[in-house]
Each structure stands twice: as structure tokens, then as C-alpha cells.
Design an enzyme around this catalytic site. Structure first.
Site, PDB file in Angstrom:
ATOM      1  CG  ASP A 176       5.514  -3.745 -11.711  1.00 13.20           C
ATOM      2  OD1 ASP A 176       5.105  -4.832 -12.167  1.00 13.20           O
ATOM      3  OD2 ASP A 176       4.799  -2.983 -11.035  1.00 13.20           O
ATOM      4  N   GLY A 233       4.266   2.379 -11.250  1.00 13.67           N
ATOM      5  CA  GLY A 233       5.618   1.863 -11.394  1.00 13.67           C
ATOM      6  C   GLY A 233       6.708   2.898 -11.421  1.00 13.67           C
ATOM      7  N   GLY A 287       9.003   3.903  -9.189  1.00 10.24           N
ATOM      8  CA  GLY A 287      10.288   3.401  -8.715  1.00 10.24           C
ATOM      9  C   GLY A 287      10.859   2.339  -9.632  1.00 10.24           C
ATOM     10  CB  SER A 288       9.309  -0.543 -11.375  1.00  7.83           C
ATOM     11  OG  SER A 288       8.902  -1.229 -10.207  1.00  7.83           O
ATOM     12  CB  SER A 289       9.654   3.674 -14.579  1.00  6.79           C
ATOM     13  OG  SER A 289       9.902   4.113 -15.897  1.00  6.79           O
ATOM     14  CB  VAL A 313       6.059   8.035  -4.116  1.00  5.99           C
ATOM     15  CG1 VAL A 313       6.646   6.813  -3.418  1.00  5.99           C
ATOM     16  CG2 VAL A 313       7.172   8.886  -4.738  1.00  5.99           C
ATOM     17  CB  ALA A 314       3.051   4.468  -2.666  1.00  7.85           C
ATOM     18  CB  ALA A 315       1.110   6.544  -7.644  1.00 12.53           C
ATOM     19  CE  LYS A 370       4.250  -1.022 -13.801  1.00 17.49           C
ATOM     20  NZ  LYS A 370       2.778  -1.257 -13.577  1.00 17.49           N
TER      21      LYS A 370
END
Length: 291
Positions: A139, A103, A105-107, A98-100, A11
Site C-alpha cells: 500500500d 493504511g 503504517g503505509s502512509s 493501528v491494524a485498522a 487511506k
């Protein structure tokens, strides 16, 4: 039913205006044009009696403890809202950093909800699916149907798909994880405070690539200045993108550290990605389309 499969695309916040902080709950109020990239994580679901998750892939290590993964959180929220929900074994292949600020983890969570909805003959916009998305993370709702659209508020207000044409782009992550909380802290808004700035431009539906670019140039990402204080390497990544031939706009996505640049054509984007990979082989660099 046999194995179900879907993609969880990155995202990208083409714009991100912070309007202020709500006095009732302290959440930051946002207005953002979101697009989705071709690069993605992969998620499969093997129907079965138990809810499980296995994670593999290049960025599986930084994805964190399995039990805290957003895929499982989303599934549990949906199970709480749908008695007798059929579950199964998820297999997540992590390609996205990750932590980028993209999104990932949200995706992934939204992809899990899509697969569970398919398994249980629920529509993707079923109230229980939407409620589970909102309960999982800010998100996640916009990722349920990954097409370019506006999101507002604390992520709960998702506009209709805008159907704009794919825009050639390059995504760059300099390999530094950036948590959202320190960036918002560096922004420094008090509860109830508003942030001054020009209003977000109106984004029409059905724009071509040039139209998307023209529409978002007057906009901004209000989290970019505070993110630069948290992770100065973001500035280096932006400078590298802006130095590439054919770069028409470079901006940070979300709260960083991923940045993106829009290009006139696929060839220019591919050449820019190659040049940046050569200069910084330790960075994550992906030519793509955003739509």
C-alpha cells in the site's frame, strides 16, 4: 537544512474488488478506488548523520517495535538505492489506529520517503523513491502522492490522480485490531483461483461528491464478508453508521476493522459522528472529507 514536516493521511478503500490470486507468487490481485482523509499522523525529519525514529501520540503504543516500523524500513530501502543518501531523526506522532484497514503504517512510510526525497532533492516520482515504496509494502506506492486514484494488482499499479471533489464522511474504528492475513485466509482463495463478481465500475476524473457516490454504489469490498467472521464488531459499526440520518453509503475500508460512511453534507456527517461517539465512547470516530 531545518526540520521538515509532512502529514500521513488515512487511506480509505472506497471500493475493493479481489480478482483472484496470482499463480506465480500467490499474491491477491486487487482493484480499488482509494481516497485519503483529512485525519492523519504527523511526521517530521531533523537532518542528521544517523537514522533514528521516535514515536509518540495516542496510538503510539500499538505501533509495535521501533526497529520494525515502516518508516525505518522505507528509509533503509531508499538508502540502499541511493548511495550517500542524507538521513536524520524522524519523529512520528501517531493519531491513526493501528491494524485498522486505513493504511496508517503505509502512509507513514510514504511520508518518510517524501521527506527524504525533499531533503535529497529527489522528485517524489524518482525511480529510487518508487522502488523503495514498493519494497516497503503493497500500500505504500499509492500513498506517495495521497490523492484519490485507482490501485491495481498487488498494489504496484497506481493510476493517475482523479481530482474528485471531497466527500463528507465519518470514519469509525471499533477498537479491535484486525490483521490482514486472517481476513485473506477467511476469503479462502487458492493460488491461481479467480473470484467471480461484477467488474469494477469505471471512475471518471473530476467527479463531484454526488458523482463519486453514484460511481461506487455498484462496487463493493470483497474483504468485508470474511472480515465480519474475523471481527463481528465490524457489523455493529456498519449498522450504527447506516442508522444515522443522511448516511448514503456505509462500507468497510481495506481489511477492516475501520468502516466509513458517506454523507450529503458536513453537518450530517458531524451530527452522525457525535451520535456514534455518545453511543460508543470507547470507539475511534472521526468526521472528515475523503478526496
Amino acid at each position: 537544512m531545518s526540520r521538515l514536516t509532512t502529514r500521513a493521511p488515512a487511506k480509505i478503500n472506497l471500493t475493493l474488488h479481489v480478482l483472484g490470486r496470482r499463480p506465480e507468487d500467490g499474491y491477491h490481485v486487487l482493484e480499488s478506488l482509494v481516497a485519503f482523509a483529512e485525519v492523519a499522523d504527523g511526521l517530521t525529519l531533523d537532518p542528521g548523520p544517523d537514522l533514528t525514529l521516535a514515536v509518540a501520540g495516542p496510538t503510539a503504543g500499538p505501533a509495535g517495535p521501533l526497529d520494525d516500523n515502516l518508516v525505518l524500513r522505507a528509509a533503509r530501502h531508499l538508502a540502499a538505492g541511493v548511495p550517500g543518501l542524507r538521513l536524520g531523526a524522524f519523529h512520528l506522532h501517531k493519531e491513526l489506529p493501528v491494524a485498522a484497514g486505513i493504511g496508517g503504517g503505509s502512509s507513514d512510510a510514504a511520508a518518510a520517503l517524501r521527506l527524504l526525497a525533499e531533503l535529497n532533492a529527489l522528485s517524489p516520482d524518482h525511480p529510487a523513491v518508487v522502488a523503495a515504496a514498493r519494497a516497503t509494502g503493497a500500500d505504500v506506492p499509492v500513498c506517495l502522492d495521497p490523492r484519490g486514484r485507482m490501485m491495481r494488482g498487488a498494489g504496484e499499479a497506481v493510476g493517475p490522480a482523479l481530482g474528485f471533489e471531497g466527500v463528507p464522511a465519518v470514519l469509525v474504528n471499533p477498537g479491535v485490531p484486525v490483521s490482514t492475513a486472517p481476513v485473506f485466509k477467511a476469503l479462502g482463495l487458492a493460488v491461481g483461483q479467480t473470484l467471480d463478481g461484477a467488474e469494477h465500475p469505471v471512475i471518471a476524473a473530476g467527479l463531484d461528491a454526488d458523482g463519486v457516490l453514484a460511481a461506487i454504489i455498484p462496487a463493493r469490498n470483497d474483504l468485508e464478508p470474511p472480515a465480519l467472521t474475523v471481527a463481528p464488531v465490524i457489523g455493529e459499526a456498519l449498522a450504527l453508521l447506516r442508522a444515522q440520518n443522511g448516511c448514503r453509503l456505509a462500507r468497510m475500508s481495506g481489511s477492516g476493522a475501520t468502516v466509513f460512511a458517506l454523507f450529503s453534507d458536513v453537518a450530517a456527517a458531524g451530527a452522525a459522528a457525535g451520535a456514534i461517539r455518545s453511543a460508543r465512547p470507547d470507539w475511534w470516530v472521526e468526521p472528515t472529507h475523503l478526496a
